[in-house]
Design an enzyme around this catalytic site. Structure first.
Site, short mmCIF file in Angstrom:
data_model
loop_
_atom_site.label_atom_id
_atom_site.label_comp_id
_atom_site.label_asym_id
_atom_site.label_seq_id
_atom_site.Cartn_x
_atom_site.Cartn_y
_atom_site.Cartn_z
N GLY A 1 0.79 -1.22 0.00
CA GLY A 1 0.00 0.00 0.00
C GLY A 1 0.82 1.27 0.00
O GLY A 1 0.34 2.32 -0.43
N VAL B 1 8.99 -2.84 -3.47
CA VAL B 1 10.31 -3.35 -3.12
C VAL B 1 10.92 -4.02 -4.34
O VAL B 1 10.29 -4.88 -4.96
CB VAL B 1 10.24 -4.35 -1.96
CG1 VAL B 1 11.63 -4.88 -1.62
CG2 VAL B 1 9.61 -3.71 -0.72
N GLU C 1 19.02 -4.77 3.38
CA GLU C 1 19.48 -6.14 3.18
C GLU C 1 18.46 -6.89 2.32
O GLU C 1 17.26 -6.83 2.59
CB GLU C 1 19.64 -6.82 4.53
CG GLU C 1 19.89 -8.31 4.47
CD GLU C 1 19.78 -9.00 5.83
OE1 GLU C 1 20.01 -10.21 5.89
OE2 GLU C 1 19.46 -8.31 6.82
N VAL D 1 16.71 -10.17 1.49
CA VAL D 1 16.46 -11.45 2.12
C VAL D 1 15.90 -12.41 1.07
O VAL D 1 14.79 -12.22 0.58
CB VAL D 1 15.46 -11.30 3.29
CG1 VAL D 1 15.23 -12.66 3.96
CG2 VAL D 1 15.96 -10.27 4.30
N ASP E 1 3.63 -2.81 13.22
CA ASP E 1 2.88 -3.56 12.21
C ASP E 1 3.46 -4.97 12.06
O ASP E 1 3.74 -5.43 10.95
CB ASP E 1 2.90 -2.82 10.87
CG ASP E 1 1.84 -3.37 9.89
OD1 ASP E 1 0.89 -4.03 10.35
OD2 ASP E 1 1.97 -3.13 8.68
N LYS F 1 3.30 -8.63 11.52
CA LYS F 1 2.35 -9.53 10.87
C LYS F 1 3.15 -10.52 10.04
O LYS F 1 4.34 -10.28 9.75
CB LYS F 1 1.38 -8.74 9.98
CG LYS F 1 2.06 -7.92 8.88
CD LYS F 1 1.04 -7.10 8.09
CE LYS F 1 1.74 -6.23 7.05
NZ LYS F 1 0.76 -5.41 6.29
N PRO F 2 2.56 -11.63 9.62
CA PRO F 2 3.34 -12.62 8.86
C PRO F 2 3.99 -12.07 7.59
O PRO F 2 5.08 -12.50 7.23
CB PRO F 2 2.28 -13.69 8.53
CG PRO F 2 1.31 -13.60 9.66
CD PRO F 2 1.22 -12.14 9.98
N ASN G 1 5.36 -9.25 7.19
CA ASN G 1 6.54 -8.46 7.54
C ASN G 1 7.62 -9.29 8.22
O ASN G 1 8.56 -8.74 8.80
CB ASN G 1 6.15 -7.28 8.44
CG ASN G 1 5.55 -6.13 7.65
OD1 ASN G 1 5.75 -6.03 6.44
ND2 ASN G 1 4.82 -5.27 8.32
N ASP H 1 10.57 -3.69 7.69
CA ASP H 1 9.69 -2.51 7.80
C ASP H 1 9.65 -1.88 9.19
O ASP H 1 8.67 -1.26 9.57
CB ASP H 1 8.27 -2.82 7.34
CG ASP H 1 8.15 -2.81 5.82
OD1 ASP H 1 9.17 -2.53 5.17
OD2 ASP H 1 7.07 -3.09 5.29
#
Length: 403
Positions: free
Chosen positions: A29, A33, A105, A107, A149, A151-152, A154, A168
């Site tokens: 939102g 990335v 970084e 990932v 925030d 959450k899965p 993030n 984040d």
């Protein structure tokens, strides 16, 4: 004419065209990335671009635009101070007039959201990843930095070692200060105080961690799903008590059930005081799993031993489960999913899951493998029958090490 980094024509960004855009890996939102190559240091990085137009409008006041850019730089600088192996590192921040972005970084892995729902995770895996998330939060909270925030989506799981990287940090604080619609965050995982628009503190992050752990253990968040009305979710977080995980899924250790329910307490003062307390509590849940590995004939144990010295420990079972899962993916990539080597590796993974103290998870993995083998080889094939036989053994409590 200036082209943005997403139009397929401009492939280099940053001072002196330092970063070559390689692939768009995520879009949310508040920005995009990209996987990029740092042409100076010759390494892969992730560039997180901030979608300014979504925060300040298409024709913002110049003063307002500058204020938002400065705040983004300030929050990025704070987040870059977090030093933890379980938090994605921020390397730099570039304040382009139109496309400000973070250099982070990269990932190489998948988000935790790819592993959960509707099946619970194996207990050893849940403990390992939860402990790593708590350690990452502790490192940030020590610097006075909240995530806001959790959450899965993030939480990324690295492909190479199956370890956590939280991403984040600082972005939600920046959005909080930039938005006029209330607190940033995700309703499924937002604490009651954050749902009311309050700033919250580190215990608000712990509530969100509790929501994520609840989903890892049961297969679903405490209240609703992605289709639920945000207002209804906020009221549920404020007023309803979730069903304890032990009621939803038999076999959840009592200590883990109690920890999750404590994290989900409505009042912040009723939750654990800090993330380090959560790290220690998870280490205590892991101890019986380690004991079961040392003495497999004793079977899974869910009774907590005496308190530990406070240090966190990765369960040996969690490491072996991660290695077994990586082996399944490696062999699948080399030979295809129906190859005999892949089937054997999946049988090994399912058995290891059961021996870790998670007979439910073992039965589900054997069942899934049996269904796949039935489609590939037929219902009477030995591999199909072996998988379903092992599933029945774990369902009945006759699996290896279960009694």
């Amino acid at each position: 004419m200036t082209h943005g980094p997403f139009d397929g024509r401009r492939r280099f960004v940053g001072p002196d065209r330092r970063f070559e855009l390689v692939d768009l890996v995520d879009s949310g939102g508040f920005g995009h990335v990209w996987l990029a190559r740092d042409c100076v240091l010759a390494r892969e990085v992730a560039l997180k671009f901030l979608a300014l137009d979504r925060l300040v409008g298409l024709r913002p006041d110049p003063g307002r635009l500058e204020e938002v850019r400065e705040r983004f730089a300030r929050e990025s600088l704070m987040a870059a101070k977090v030093d933890s192996p379980y938090v994605a590192k921020i390397h730099d921040c570039y304040m382009s007039r139109t496309d400000p972005f973070l250099v982070m970084e990269y990932v190489d892995g998948r988000p935790l959201s790819a592993y959960v729902r509707p099946k619970p995770l194996p207990l050893a895996r849940t403990c390992r990843w939860s402990g790593q998330m708590a350690e990452g939060l502790a490192a940030a909270h020590d610097k006075g930095i909240l995530h806001r925030d959790i959450k899965p989506r993030n939480v990324l799981i690295r492909e190479v070692d199956s370890a956590v990287r939280i991403v984040d940090f600082g972005l939600s604080r920046f959005i909080d200060a930039s938005e006029t619609r209330g607190a940033a965050g995700t309703p499924l995982y937002m604490s009651p105080e954050r749902s009311r628009g309050e700033a919250g503190d580190e215990r608000s992050d712990l509530y969100s961690l509790g929501c994520v752990m609840y989903e890892m253990v049961t297969g679903w968040p405490p209240f609703g799903d992605d289709r639920a009305d945000p207002v209804a979710l906020a009221r549920a977080h404020e007023l309803q008590s979730p069903t304890p995980p032990q009621v939803q899924v038999p076999g959840v250790p009592a200590a883990l059930d109690e920890l999750i329910m404590a994290l989900l307490a409505k009042a912040p003062r009723q939750r654990p005081d800090n993330a380090r307390m959560v790290v220690r509590a998870i280490a205590e849940v892991e101890r019986p799993l380690e004991a079961a590995e040392a003495n497999p004939r004793a079977g899974p144990a869910h009774v907590l031993p005496s308190p530990s010295d406070g240090s966190s420990a990765d369960s040996g079972f969690a490491d072996r489960l991660s290695a077994a899962e990586l082996n399944v993916r490696r062999l699948s990539g080399q030979h295809g999913p129906s190859h005999a080597l892949v089937v054997a590796a999946r049988m090994e993974l399912a058995g290891l899951t059961g021996r870790s103290g998670d007979p439910r998870g073992a039965a589900e993995l054997y069942d899934r493998l049996g269904r796949d083998c039935r489609d590939w080889y037929g219902p009477g094939h030995p591999r199909t029958l072996d998988a379903f036989t092992e599933m029945a053994r774990w369902v009945s409590g006759r699996g290896e090490g279960s009694g």
